[in-house]
Design a protein around this motif. Sequence first.
Motif, PDB file in Angstrom:
ATOM      1  N   LEU A  26       0.816  -1.205   0.000  1.00  0.00           N
ATOM      2  CA  LEU A  26       0.000   0.000   0.000  1.00  0.00           C
ATOM      3  C   LEU A  26       0.853   1.260   0.000  1.00  0.00           C
ATOM      4  O   LEU A  26       0.335   2.352   0.099  1.00  0.00           O
ATOM      5  CB  LEU A  26      -0.937   0.003   1.212  1.00  0.00           C
ATOM      6  CG  LEU A  26      -1.960  -1.118   1.258  1.00  0.00           C
ATOM      7  CD1 LEU A  26      -2.840  -0.971   2.488  1.00  0.00           C
ATOM      8  CD2 LEU A  26      -2.802  -1.180   0.012  1.00  0.00           C
ATOM      9  N   GLU A  35     -11.646   4.906   1.136  1.00  0.00           N
ATOM     10  CA  GLU A  35     -10.860   3.807   1.701  1.00  0.00           C
ATOM     11  C   GLU A  35      -9.535   4.228   2.325  1.00  0.00           C
ATOM     12  O   GLU A  35      -9.288   3.963   3.488  1.00  0.00           O
ATOM     13  CB  GLU A  35     -10.582   2.752   0.633  1.00  0.00           C
ATOM     14  CG  GLU A  35     -11.801   1.983   0.216  1.00  0.00           C
ATOM     15  CD  GLU A  35     -11.468   0.882  -0.762  1.00  0.00           C
ATOM     16  OE1 GLU A  35     -10.333   0.367  -0.750  1.00  0.00           O
ATOM     17  OE2 GLU A  35     -12.356   0.544  -1.561  1.00  0.00           O
ATOM     18  N   ARG A  36      -8.652   4.873   1.519  1.00  0.00           N
ATOM     19  CA  ARG A  36      -7.304   5.119   2.038  1.00  0.00           C
ATOM     20  C   ARG A  36      -6.591   6.204   1.246  1.00  0.00           C
ATOM     21  O   ARG A  36      -6.968   6.530   0.124  1.00  0.00           O
ATOM     22  CB  ARG A  36      -6.464   3.851   1.993  1.00  0.00           C
ATOM     23  CG  ARG A  36      -6.136   3.377   0.587  1.00  0.00           C
ATOM     24  CD  ARG A  36      -5.321   2.092   0.606  1.00  0.00           C
ATOM     25  NE  ARG A  36      -5.087   1.579  -0.728  1.00  0.00           N
ATOM     26  CZ  ARG A  36      -4.059   1.899  -1.504  1.00  0.00           C
ATOM     27  NH1 ARG A  36      -3.155   2.742  -1.077  1.00  0.00           N
ATOM     28  NH2 ARG A  36      -3.930   1.378  -2.705  1.00  0.00           N
ATOM     29  N   GLU A  39      -0.755   4.519   2.760  1.00  0.00           N
ATOM     30  CA  GLU A  39      -0.869   3.448   3.740  1.00  0.00           C
ATOM     31  C   GLU A  39      -1.868   3.736   4.862  1.00  0.00           C
ATOM     32  O   GLU A  39      -2.124   2.880   5.694  1.00  0.00           O
ATOM     33  CB  GLU A  39       0.503   3.168   4.369  1.00  0.00           C
ATOM     34  CG  GLU A  39       1.491   2.579   3.389  1.00  0.00           C
ATOM     35  CD  GLU A  39       2.809   2.249   4.052  1.00  0.00           C
ATOM     36  OE1 GLU A  39       3.166   1.064   4.070  1.00  0.00           O
ATOM     37  OE2 GLU A  39       3.460   3.194   4.552  1.00  0.00           O
ATOM     38  N   VAL A  40      -2.410   4.937   4.884  1.00  0.00           N
ATOM     39  CA  VAL A  40      -3.353   5.308   5.945  1.00  0.00           C
ATOM     40  C   VAL A  40      -4.763   4.956   5.480  1.00  0.00           C
ATOM     41  O   VAL A  40      -5.242   5.478   4.477  1.00  0.00           O
ATOM     42  CB  VAL A  40      -3.254   6.801   6.302  1.00  0.00           C
ATOM     43  CG1 VAL A  40      -4.239   7.155   7.399  1.00  0.00           C
ATOM     44  CG2 VAL A  40      -1.833   7.164   6.702  1.00  0.00           C
ATOM     45  N   GLU A  41      -5.414   4.082   6.233  1.00  0.00           N
ATOM     46  CA  GLU A  41      -6.735   3.602   5.871  1.00  0.00           C
ATOM     47  C   GLU A  41      -7.789   4.145   6.828  1.00  0.00           C
ATOM     48  O   GLU A  41      -7.534   4.273   8.027  1.00  0.00           O
ATOM     49  CB  GLU A  41      -6.777   2.080   5.920  1.00  0.00           C
ATOM     50  CG  GLU A  41      -5.836   1.422   4.949  1.00  0.00           C
ATOM     51  CD  GLU A  41      -5.881  -0.094   5.030  1.00  0.00           C
ATOM     52  OE1 GLU A  41      -6.964  -0.644   5.327  1.00  0.00           O
ATOM     53  OE2 GLU A  41      -4.840  -0.722   4.811  1.00  0.00           O
TER      54      GLU A  41
END
Length: 157
Positions: A26, A35-36, A39-41
């Motif tokens: 990611l 969603e994101r 890498e931060v979701e």
Amino acid sequence: MRMVRKLSIVAGFAVLGACASAPPNLNDNQIVRGERVGEVELGMSLIELFAVMGTPRHTTPIEGTRATTYTYDGLIIAADENVYWIIARDPRYRTDIGVGTGAEQILARGAYGKPKCVVTKGNETLYDYSDIYFGVDNKSGKVTKVGIMRDTQTCDG
């Protein structure tokens, strides 16, 4: 019977191999609506956020709530126990069709169609599509930020 056993063993190894495959990478700086961002979701816990992003440069409590904003290079993230919105202000973060900070308003509007609502505040206009929104500088016509959440509240006032 031996053939069934052999097929069962082969199928078992295939399942184990699928489980052992690496998770998707990611670290792509992609904005995925609802969603994101990279890498931060949305929905990740604070512990997961800090594990991925490290210590924030700045934190600010959100008045009247239990939530806090966490500022990182190019990202502002709001969370209580879990991340519930993410704003990307850095041009390295882009949607799959190239919309990000610095993009032309016409690209964003052409790509996403008619917004749920449009709100002008000062020198910026927000184009809200429910799970993603774009802030656009009224003078330059360029995107200044891209925000995501599961259900934006720009249109609610």
